[in-house]
Write a protein that holds these residues in place. Structure first.
Motif, PDB file in Angstrom:
ATOM      1  N   GLU A  22       0.855  -1.192   0.000  1.00 32.19           N
ATOM      2  CA  GLU A  22       0.000   0.000   0.000  1.00 32.19           C
ATOM      3  C   GLU A  22       0.887   1.236   0.000  1.00 32.19           C
ATOM      4  OE1 GLU A  22      -3.819   1.670   2.562  1.00 32.19           O
ATOM      5  OE2 GLU A  22      -2.410   0.280   3.523  1.00 32.19           O
ATOM      6  N   HIS A  23       0.522   2.240  -0.789  1.00 34.65           N
ATOM      7  CA  HIS A  23       1.316   3.464  -0.775  1.00 34.65           C
ATOM      8  C   HIS A  23       0.415   4.691  -0.655  1.00 34.65           C
ATOM      9  CE1 HIS A  23       0.338   3.441  -5.086  1.00 34.65           C
ATOM     10  NE2 HIS A  23       0.536   4.737  -5.040  1.00 34.65           N
ATOM     11  N   VAL A  24       0.987   5.735  -0.094  1.00 27.89           N
ATOM     12  CA  VAL A  24       0.268   6.984   0.157  1.00 27.89           C
ATOM     13  C   VAL A  24       0.183   7.773  -1.140  1.00 27.89           C
ATOM     14  CG1 VAL A  24       0.325   9.179   1.404  1.00 27.89           C
ATOM     15  CG2 VAL A  24       0.966   7.062   2.575  1.00 27.89           C
ATOM     16  N   VAL A  25      -1.035   8.161  -1.512  1.00 31.00           N
ATOM     17  CA  VAL A  25      -1.273   8.997  -2.677  1.00 31.00           C
ATOM     18  C   VAL A  25      -1.272  10.464  -2.262  1.00 31.00           C
ATOM     19  CG1 VAL A  25      -2.953   9.570  -4.492  1.00 31.00           C
ATOM     20  CG2 VAL A  25      -2.601   7.185  -3.825  1.00 31.00           C
ATOM     21  N   LEU A  26      -1.844  10.742  -1.082  1.00 33.14           N
ATOM     22  CA  LEU A  26      -2.000  12.116  -0.615  1.00 33.14           C
ATOM     23  C   LEU A  26      -2.022  12.126   0.901  1.00 33.14           C
ATOM     24  CD1 LEU A  26      -2.998  15.081  -1.648  1.00 33.14           C
ATOM     25  CD2 LEU A  26      -5.187  14.261  -0.809  1.00 33.14           C
ATOM     26  N   THR A  60      -4.684   6.618   0.419  1.00 38.30           N
ATOM     27  CA  THR A  60      -3.743   5.634  -0.117  1.00 38.30           C
ATOM     28  C   THR A  60      -4.387   5.000  -1.351  1.00 38.30           C
ATOM     29  OG1 THR A  60      -4.524   3.652   1.058  1.00 38.30           O
ATOM     30  CG2 THR A  60      -3.000   5.109   2.251  1.00 38.30           C
ATOM     31  N   ASP A  61      -3.700   4.076  -1.947  1.00 39.53           N
ATOM     32  CA  ASP A  61      -4.270   3.396  -3.111  1.00 39.53           C
ATOM     33  C   ASP A  61      -5.328   2.366  -2.712  1.00 39.53           C
ATOM     34  OD1 ASP A  61      -2.326   1.822  -1.914  1.00 39.53           O
ATOM     35  OD2 ASP A  61      -1.708   0.887  -3.791  1.00 39.53           O
ATOM     36  N   ARG A  62      -5.574   2.198  -1.398  1.00 40.83           N
ATOM     37  CA  ARG A  62      -6.565   1.227  -0.936  1.00 40.83           C
ATOM     38  C   ARG A  62      -7.650   1.801  -0.029  1.00 40.83           C
ATOM     39  NH1 ARG A  62      -2.589  -3.752   0.735  1.00 40.83           N
ATOM     40  NH2 ARG A  62      -1.525  -3.869  -1.276  1.00 40.83           N
ATOM     41  N   ARG A  63      -7.382   2.960   0.628  1.00 38.21           N
ATOM     42  CA  ARG A  63      -8.322   3.467   1.623  1.00 38.21           C
ATOM     43  C   ARG A  63      -8.132   4.947   1.872  1.00 38.21           C
ATOM     44  NH1 ARG A  63      -5.542   1.241   7.208  1.00 38.21           N
ATOM     45  NH2 ARG A  63      -3.432   1.344   6.395  1.00 38.21           N
ATOM     46  N   VAL A  64      -9.118   5.514   2.547  1.00 39.10           N
ATOM     47  CA  VAL A  64      -9.029   6.872   3.069  1.00 39.10           C
ATOM     48  C   VAL A  64      -8.894   6.727   4.579  1.00 39.10           C
ATOM     49  CG1 VAL A  64     -10.254   9.039   3.437  1.00 39.10           C
ATOM     50  CG2 VAL A  64     -10.448   7.865   1.243  1.00 39.10           C
ATOM     51  N   THR A  65      -7.919   7.398   5.138  1.00 37.28           N
ATOM     52  CA  THR A  65      -7.656   7.311   6.564  1.00 37.28           C
ATOM     53  C   THR A  65      -7.691   8.705   7.168  1.00 37.28           C
ATOM     54  OG1 THR A  65      -6.231   5.400   6.210  1.00 37.28           O
ATOM     55  CG2 THR A  65      -5.974   6.545   8.281  1.00 37.28           C
ATOM     56  N   ASP A  67     -11.996  21.552   6.502  1.00 35.60           N
ATOM     57  CA  ASP A  67     -10.720  22.265   6.344  1.00 35.60           C
ATOM     58  C   ASP A  67      -9.652  21.437   5.633  1.00 35.60           C
ATOM     59  OD1 ASP A  67     -11.755  24.533   7.639  1.00 35.60           O
ATOM     60  OD2 ASP A  67     -11.337  23.645   9.601  1.00 35.60           O
ATOM     61  N   ILE A  68     -10.051  20.755   4.574  1.00 33.79           N
ATOM     62  CA  ILE A  68      -9.104  19.995   3.762  1.00 33.79           C
ATOM     63  C   ILE A  68      -8.456  20.962   2.767  1.00 33.79           C
ATOM     64  CG2 ILE A  68      -8.825  18.118   2.096  1.00 33.79           C
ATOM     65  CD1 ILE A  68      -9.570  17.128   4.871  1.00 33.79           C
ATOM     66  N   PRO A  69      -7.122  21.134   2.822  1.00 32.96           N
ATOM     67  CA  PRO A  69      -6.467  22.031   1.865  1.00 32.96           C
ATOM     68  C   PRO A  69      -6.621  21.503   0.436  1.00 32.96           C
ATOM     69  CG  PRO A  69      -4.984  21.447   3.666  1.00 32.96           C
ATOM     70  CD  PRO A  69      -6.185  20.571   3.776  1.00 32.96           C
ATOM     71  N   GLN A  70      -6.781  22.428  -0.500  1.00 32.58           N
ATOM     72  CA  GLN A  70      -6.937  22.105  -1.923  1.00 32.58           C
ATOM     73  C   GLN A  70      -7.998  21.017  -2.104  1.00 32.58           C
ATOM     74  OE1 GLN A  70      -2.880  21.140  -2.934  1.00 32.58           O
ATOM     75  NE2 GLN A  70      -2.485  23.250  -3.568  1.00 32.58           N
ATOM     76  N   VAL A  71      -9.180  21.271  -1.546  1.00 33.51           N
ATOM     77  CA  VAL A  71     -10.236  20.272  -1.498  1.00 33.51           C
ATOM     78  C   VAL A  71     -10.642  19.790  -2.891  1.00 33.51           C
ATOM     79  CG1 VAL A  71     -12.193  21.871  -1.425  1.00 33.51           C
ATOM     80  CG2 VAL A  71     -12.375  19.636  -0.338  1.00 33.51           C
ATOM     81  N   GLU A  72     -10.600  20.661  -3.894  1.00 29.19           N
ATOM     82  CA  GLU A  72     -10.972  20.226  -5.242  1.00 29.19           C
ATOM     83  C   GLU A  72      -9.964  19.212  -5.794  1.00 29.19           C
ATOM     84  OE1 GLU A  72     -12.456  23.152  -8.050  1.00 29.19           O
ATOM     85  OE2 GLU A  72     -12.731  24.531  -6.369  1.00 29.19           O
ATOM     86  N   LYS A  73      -8.691  19.436  -5.527  1.00 31.28           N
ATOM     87  CA  LYS A  73      -7.660  18.490  -5.962  1.00 31.28           C
ATOM     88  C   LYS A  73      -7.809  17.162  -5.229  1.00 31.28           C
ATOM     89  CE  LYS A  73      -2.688  17.756  -6.123  1.00 31.28           C
ATOM     90  NZ  LYS A  73      -1.387  18.253  -5.714  1.00 31.28           N
ATOM     91  N   VAL A  74      -8.065  17.230  -3.925  1.00 26.51           N
ATOM     92  CA  VAL A  74      -8.264  16.013  -3.139  1.00 26.51           C
ATOM     93  C   VAL A  74      -9.490  15.261  -3.656  1.00 26.51           C
ATOM     94  CG1 VAL A  74      -8.758  15.110  -0.840  1.00 26.51           C
ATOM     95  CG2 VAL A  74      -7.124  16.981  -1.114  1.00 26.51           C
ATOM     96  N   HIS A  75     -10.563  15.996  -3.927  1.00 28.86           N
ATOM     97  CA  HIS A  75     -11.781  15.389  -4.482  1.00 28.86           C
ATOM     98  C   HIS A  75     -11.467  14.672  -5.789  1.00 28.86           C
ATOM     99  CE1 HIS A  75     -15.364  15.647  -7.121  1.00 28.86           C
ATOM    100  NE2 HIS A  75     -15.979  15.192  -6.038  1.00 28.86           N
ATOM    101  N   SER A  76     -10.730  15.325  -6.661  1.00 23.86           N
ATOM    102  CA  SER A  76     -10.385  14.746  -7.953  1.00 23.86           C
ATOM    103  C   SER A  76      -9.524  13.490  -7.796  1.00 23.86           C
ATOM    104  CB  SER A  76      -9.653  15.790  -8.793  1.00 23.86           C
ATOM    105  OG  SER A  76      -9.234  15.249 -10.004  1.00 23.86           O
ATOM    106  N   LEU A  77      -8.508  13.570  -6.940  1.00 26.89           N
ATOM    107  CA  LEU A  77      -7.652  12.397  -6.703  1.00 26.89           C
ATOM    108  C   LEU A  77      -8.449  11.238  -6.121  1.00 26.89           C
ATOM    109  CD1 LEU A  77      -4.364  13.924  -5.267  1.00 26.89           C
ATOM    110  CD2 LEU A  77      -4.576  12.507  -7.308  1.00 26.89           C
ATOM    111  N   LEU A  78      -9.295  11.530  -5.151  1.00 23.35           N
ATOM    112  CA  LEU A  78     -10.090  10.490  -4.526  1.00 23.35           C
ATOM    113  C   LEU A  78     -11.059   9.881  -5.536  1.00 23.35           C
ATOM    114  CD1 LEU A  78     -10.881   8.858  -2.075  1.00 23.35           C
ATOM    115  CD2 LEU A  78     -12.304  10.758  -1.327  1.00 23.35           C
ATOM    116  N   ASN A  81      -2.713   5.062 -11.245  1.00 26.36           N
ATOM    117  CA  ASN A  81      -1.962   6.113 -11.918  1.00 26.36           C
ATOM    118  C   ASN A  81      -2.027   7.373 -11.087  1.00 26.36           C
ATOM    119  OD1 ASN A  81      -1.537   4.448 -14.177  1.00 26.36           O
ATOM    120  ND2 ASN A  81      -3.569   4.971 -14.959  1.00 26.36           N
ATOM    121  N   THR A  82      -0.968   7.699 -10.380  1.00 24.20           N
ATOM    122  CA  THR A  82      -0.970   8.888  -9.538  1.00 24.20           C
ATOM    123  C   THR A  82       0.018   9.900 -10.013  1.00 24.20           C
ATOM    124  OG1 THR A  82       0.606   7.863  -8.023  1.00 24.20           O
ATOM    125  CG2 THR A  82      -1.746   7.676  -7.505  1.00 24.20           C
TER     126      THR A  82
END
Length: 171
Positions: A12-16, A90-95, A146-157, A170-171
């Motif tokens: 498992e690896h961290v995406v954000l 991560t590539d498997r979950r949101v923590t 208060d998630i920074p750059q929430v639109e980017k996080v939304h898109s990545l998720l 693909n990250t």
């Protein structure tokens, strides 16, 4: 305090990885400045007063104790809380992990996520922050403020959840 990599599963690896937006620290910083200024003014009055000896020492100690108590409660506690709050994709979950003395957390497997949305008002848009709302299979929607750059996080998720049909990340 960094995110504990040892809680990740094999492969498992961290995406954000994000802490809450710095706007959470604006009010504590203002309180720090005001309390320090008030303590400085009190110290200035004490220096120019006619108190001496034990009376002066007692007032110095009172000023220092009140300043320290206010700084610890209204500045250091929020600062440490901000630093120990982690939103991780991560590539498997949101923590999500938070807390200072009592830690709490939630893990949402990506396969269980039904929808992802975000919300931010005018000030949040100017500061590039907002609220991320995740709806999973059987739970009520979870809001992460208060998630920074929430639109980017939304898109990545969204990409991690809904665009992974072939199993490639693909990250």
């Amino acid at each position: 305090m960094g995110y504990p990599e040892n809680i990740l599963a094999d492969g498992e690896h961290v995406v954000l990885h994000r802490h809450p937006h710095w706007k959470c620290l604006v009010l504590p910083t203002i309180v720090f400045l005001l309390v320090t200024a008030a303590a400085g003014v009190a110290a200035g009055y004490l220096t120019s007063s006619s108190l001496s000896g034990t009376g002066e020492l007692v007032v110095w100690v009172v000023i220092a104790v009140v300043w320290l108590a206010l700084i610890v409660w209204f500045f250091l506690r929020p600062l440490i809380s901000w630093r120990t709050t982690h939103f991780v994709l991560t590539d498997r979950r949101v923590t999500f992990r938070n807390g200072i003395l009592t830690r709490s957390g939630i893990d949402i497997p990506l396969q269980r996520i039904n929808s992802v949305e975000f919300r931010h008002g005018l000030v949040d848009r100017m500061l590039r922050t907002g609220t991320l709302i995740i709806e999973s299979a059987s739970d009520d929607p979870l809001s992460f403020d208060d998630i920074p750059q929430v639109e980017k996080v939304h898109s990545l998720l969204y990409h991690e959840v809904f665009d992974r049909g072939d199993g490639n990340v693909n990250t």
